[in-house]
Scaffold this active site. Structure first.
Site, PDB file in Angstrom:
ATOM      1  N   GLU A   1       0.658  -0.949  -0.148  1.00 45.83           N
ATOM      2  CA  GLU A   1      -0.202   0.046   0.003  1.00 45.83           C
ATOM      3  C   GLU A   1       0.854   1.170  -0.111  1.00 45.83           C
ATOM      4  O   GLU A   1       1.905   1.275   0.599  1.00 45.83           O
ATOM      5  CB  GLU A   1      -1.016  -0.071   1.305  1.00 45.83           C
ATOM      6  CG  GLU A   1      -1.697   1.190   1.299  1.00 45.83           C
ATOM      7  CD  GLU A   1      -2.594   1.351   2.689  1.00 45.83           C
ATOM      8  OE1 GLU A   1      -3.514   1.911   2.721  1.00 45.83           O
ATOM      9  OE2 GLU A   1      -2.037   0.514   3.721  1.00 45.83           O
TER      10      GLU A   1
ATOM     11  N   LYS B   1      -9.695   2.411  -2.174  1.00 44.88           N
ATOM     12  CA  LYS B   1      -9.871   1.956  -0.805  1.00 44.88           C
ATOM     13  C   LYS B   1     -11.047   2.475  -0.242  1.00 44.88           C
ATOM     14  O   LYS B   1     -11.443   3.754  -0.191  1.00 44.88           O
ATOM     15  CB  LYS B   1      -8.638   2.488  -0.063  1.00 44.88           C
ATOM     16  CG  LYS B   1      -8.723   2.043   1.479  1.00 44.88           C
ATOM     17  CD  LYS B   1      -7.660   2.389   2.248  1.00 44.88           C
ATOM     18  CE  LYS B   1      -7.472   1.768   3.556  1.00 44.88           C
ATOM     19  NZ  LYS B   1      -6.072   2.328   4.466  1.00 44.88           N
TER      20      LYS B   1
ATOM     21  N   CYS C   1      -5.562  -2.805   2.908  1.00 51.48           N
ATOM     22  CA  CYS C   1      -5.241  -2.530   4.201  1.00 51.48           C
ATOM     23  C   CYS C   1      -6.398  -2.950   5.218  1.00 51.48           C
ATOM     24  O   CYS C   1      -6.909  -3.965   5.496  1.00 51.48           O
ATOM     25  CB  CYS C   1      -4.429  -1.472   4.554  1.00 51.48           C
ATOM     26  SG  CYS C   1      -3.394  -1.345   6.091  1.00 51.48           S
TER      27      CYS C   1
END
Length: 263
Positions: A43, A109, A143
């Site tokens: 990431e 995300k 994540c």
């Protein structure tokens, strides 16, 4: 589905240094040509996980997207990782899925990390992405998404095929919460009857946070096929399509799941 080779590139990302990180990660992945189908980078691999890196955000025509296209072509493999990218009025923590022919897909995300105030500076995505490679359906996430099993849930299509066969997580997951990382990767694999690969960074970032790596490839039973320690390392693992299909035939639990929709 053919067997799929996946490479985890667990590096020590440089702080706020996009050009330096492109060179650093380029050197790490150069030996992978011909031995992998998919290369995973961490990431925010050009900057580290930083709200202040928003000032360095590129667009889709910027140097990092060009670099990823060059790497994918040179390696004859898909290259994937997330970077801060400006699109319209917002900046996204955007995972890029770059193919050797230069075409790409992206996932923004969805779950922004409010604990670190990511939501105050970055825009959230909405749509889940599923891409195909060598007959595999692959669901890449970023994540903090790992903590939200409803969004990550596998389902059956109208033809009875699972929505995805492999779930990916690229991360900057601090060492202080390493046990959660390890546990949740296994949970996602078991509940979704799929392989899961989690790629984290190592080292210490500009905010003083330590990262212990713990990158891993997990099979559909929750067993690790490869596990990384707290060090810079590149690991390639082969995922066996036949073993996944046989397990799903023996244990068709996805068909007993609850129907749901996401707002």
């Amino acid at each position: 589905m053919d067997n799929l080779r996946i490479s985890l590139v667990q590096g020590d990302t440089l702080w706020h240094d996009p050009a330096g990180n492109r060179e650093y990660y380029g050197d790490l992945i150069a030996p992978l040509r011909g031995i992998t189908d998919l290369v995973l980078l961490p990431e925010t691999f050009t900057s580290g996980f930083s709200n202040d890196a928003i000032g360095q955000a590129e667009d889709m025509d910027g140097p990092t997207v060009r670099w990823m296209r060059e790497q994918a072509a040179a390696l004859a493999a898909v290259v994937s990782g997330s970077v801060q990218l400006r699109d319209g009025d917002g900046v996204y923590n955007r995972l890029l899925w770059v193919r050797p022919d230069g075409t790409l897909a992206h996932y923004d995300k969805r779950h922004l990390f409010t604990y670190a105030r990511e939501h105050e500076r970055y825009a959230a995505g909405r749509e889940r992405l599923v891409v195909e490679l060598r007959g595999w359906r692959i669901n890449p996430l970023v994540c903090y998404d790992l903590r939200f099993p409803v969004f990550a849930r596998n389902t059956l299509d109208a033809d009875g095929r699972p929505a995805f066969d492999l779930q990916l997580y690229v991360a900057n997951w601090p060492a202080a919460r390493a046990q959660a990382w390890k546990t949740l990767l296994r949970a996602r694999a078991i509940e979704n009857l799929c392989y899961v690969a989690g790629l984290n960074r190592v080292g210490r970032d500009g905010n003083g946070l330590a990262y212990s790596g713990d990158s891993a490839v997990i099979d559909f039973l929750g067993a690790p096929l490869s596990e990384c320690a707290d060090e810079e390392v590149v690991v390639t693992t082969t995922l066996l399509a036949g073993e996944l299909a046989a397990h799903r035939e023996r244990f068709p639990a996805l068909g007993d799941g609850d129907a749901f929709t996401l707002a």
